[in-house]
Scaffold this active site. Sequence first.
Site, short mmCIF file in Angstrom:
data_model
loop_
_atom_site.label_atom_id
_atom_site.label_comp_id
_atom_site.label_asym_id
_atom_site.label_seq_id
_atom_site.Cartn_x
_atom_site.Cartn_y
_atom_site.Cartn_z
N HIS A 1 20.22 14.89 -5.62
CA HIS A 1 20.56 15.14 -4.22
C HIS A 1 20.66 13.81 -3.47
O HIS A 1 19.85 12.90 -3.69
CB HIS A 1 19.51 16.04 -3.55
CG HIS A 1 19.39 17.38 -4.20
ND1 HIS A 1 18.25 17.80 -4.83
CD2 HIS A 1 20.28 18.39 -4.33
CE1 HIS A 1 18.42 19.01 -5.31
NE2 HIS A 1 19.65 19.39 -5.03
N CYS B 1 16.82 -1.90 6.71
CA CYS B 1 17.03 -2.86 5.63
C CYS B 1 17.65 -2.22 4.39
O CYS B 1 18.11 -2.90 3.49
CB CYS B 1 15.71 -3.53 5.25
SG CYS B 1 14.53 -2.42 4.45
N CYS C 1 12.26 15.12 -0.96
CA CYS C 1 13.67 15.51 -0.82
C CYS C 1 13.75 16.83 -0.08
O CYS C 1 13.05 17.79 -0.45
CB CYS C 1 14.33 15.62 -2.20
SG CYS C 1 16.02 16.24 -2.16
N CYS D 1 15.08 19.66 -2.70
CA CYS D 1 14.33 20.15 -3.87
C CYS D 1 12.85 19.79 -3.84
O CYS D 1 12.09 20.25 -4.69
CB CYS D 1 14.95 19.61 -5.16
SG CYS D 1 14.82 17.81 -5.34
#
Length: 854
Positions: free
Chosen positions: A153, A160, A169, A172
Amino acid sequence: QKKCKSSEMQHAVYLLLAIFRELTLLYGFQKAEMHPTPAQIETLNKFIHNARALQSDNVVMFAESLVMNSRPALRVSPGNSSFMVTVTEILIHTVTVLVCGKNRILDPLRNLAFYPEKMKNAFLPTMPEDLLHQAQAWDGLQNLRWYQCPNGHYCTIGECGRPVEVARCVDCGASIGGQNHKPVQGFTETQGQHVDRTQRGHVLGDSSDREAVVAADWDLPPASFVLLRLFTHLAMLLGTDADGQSVLRIIKPQVQDPVAFLLSHIRKDLEQVQSTLGKSADETILVIHLVLCSLLRDRRQQSSLWPVHFDSELSSKDSRNAWERCVTSAVITPVMQNLDKRLLEVNGRISQDERIGSNPIVKMVYGDPATFLSGLPKDSRLHCSRLWSCRKRISIEHLRHVIQQKDGKDKVPILWKFLQQETELRQVKLLPEILALQRDLVRRFQSITDVEKQNIEDFLQSLHSDGMRQAFKRRIEIFLCTWNQLRTSLQTSGDINLLEGICEKALSLRSDLEVLLPRRQGLGLCATALVSYLISLHNEFVRLVGKYTKEDEEYSVSPSEVTDLHVISYEVEKDIIPLILSNYQYSVESGGQTLEEFDLEKIQRQVVSRFLQGKPLITSVGIPTLVYRQDRNYENIFSDVKRKVQQDSLPHSVINMMSGELHSYSEVCEALSITDVTLHFLAMAGGEPDMALVTYLEDVLQMRDQISIHVLQALSCCHLSHIIALWQFLSAQKSEHLLRLKREPFGEVDPAYQKELSTENLHLLKAFLAQVGLEIFLLELHEFIFLKLKAPRATLNFNPSWSLRDTLASYMERKGVNVLLELEELFPEEILLSHCVEAWKAAAAVLRRDRVLK
């Protein structure tokens, strides 16, 4: 012609259409005596060559083909269906516009119709495009760095561009980010720009898989979108006359009969135009002809549109998108403005035409009812033709068109979004059934080392219970239907990169069983990607509604808990259409004009409250995933085992003894399976290093009755301290046996690591193998390939252009294994990581030969 005030180009158009109307249509009669006579044909051909309006050679040739009825795609034949008659009339008008028109805006369509070879690499209008690639160019995102989580994903890091904290995530739940600019394991930066998955050519597949009108560019009105697609298909159909082979090459995947293929798409286009505009079939055809007339007008007067920013071959996505916007704003939008008034004028002309207006049905629909119904009250405002005609058909597409015309994107944003993605959103209600199918398949195949190569139909036949077979078949058909509806979006908009070409063809019961098995690689990505896409779609609307209603209380459920009540669910005909009709007002003004009015805000409120509000977010943590034994993360398992049980290498005498004892592939697989089970138990519970492996299997795991005596005997010299080395040896033995059986042991390794060795490099490798301990080299290289290069996206961490010698030596050092001195000093530098699979196979062949000689 002298009295006509139109331009010469319009003269030519009128003459060509008149030839078709008055002469070519005569070929449609069953009786031959009704067809044009030779004298009529000769007279008309003379007229064509002498007419001042028909000066161009192309125009003259087209006029002659109309007289002779000679072009296959335009041929009028007795017994043609009403659909073919309609398509032929539209095609004649289209060719006339393309032949006579001088506007640059016609160039892409003209190339498709007459020079399809030029369009073999074109980005055709309205074809799906990769939205993720578009996102990288959006304002505010250009300077961000793009990363992928361990499951593929996408996400971004600003400032930076390096990770400074660990997070999860959103899709998931996997660990992403990092500390002190060091990413966590599996969190990788994409190399350069995300690969654009937009394909050239015609990529819609079979017309039966098309359902909704979904514009790739959300600013493109639905009516414009489907009209552009219709004109594209019409031009391609004309191209089958000019160069059928080039048209075949444009269509992906290739089809046997391009004419039938394109006609089926044109039928679908006409249905979608009608549904989008909410008009009758006859009025829909009139709209198409009005747009074709608009294509003839000179657009150079509109300075805002010129110079145009597209090329005639549509060689890039930007060029294609610029052409779509140009045609929409310059040609289609002017027609759509006051469309009802335009249609009223056209219908009035039709009713006044002496040849057409004498038809009693035309009189009834378009004329004054009092002329044929003497009993009607005179001067009545109620008895007008509008009360005798059919109302517009209310549909999802028509409401979408209305919102687009009224700039409803800002006024009713949730309703606008809902209608844009409705056809995909309706698939979300099938998510519980698909998840249940995947859980059943995982339970069935979880403990199996390798799934036998078979198709879905064979799998269903292998089930002994009729009830189980019917249950599986019902859910599998749901999966296949959902996949076929969404496969284009999965390819262009999904966040999981699927195997190239997998989305081009529809899945069926004859497809490979592996497409149903949810995995993180190979064909199994199909099942994982489908569930992930449906969850993302559901969550997108849940979050949108939460933002609209300003409700802070969100709750979530895992995929294992999802039921029908948790997901967005509705039926279009039973739920959505009645809701629209209940908020729709229809009136007839005195004078015969009709007015329609939708209460859009009320429709939005009811859609939100009845179908979208109160739904939970669905986490991606817990999606059913099938992990074969060879797919497990053995590095973590080995690490756990080493912490709990001291490990040693296998003595050469034991390796030689087992090589002699385990003769067959089945025996090696059984021994490897036993070793695999033991590894997992030791990783969790530990054990005594000096305990004999056979004793552990018999007394601790109680597996004596499940293991053949011959295999127990082969393992008798091993201890728990040898378990990792034993796995290393047996997994390499399994690959050797597969080679002898002419099967590929490294089928899931990226092809980038399977380049063939040149003759010179093969000689250098054999010279090296003659001076080194073959067993150790084979085992270490096999383990490296198995653990590192079979992983998804391995090329991001191990560049195929790296030196095989340096990479393998570095891997052995990190493991804490003594690097072979010969490897560092004698291994050929010319052999790269891209050759590692072929290098292992060559070494295995040498070892096999040496064993035979001994």
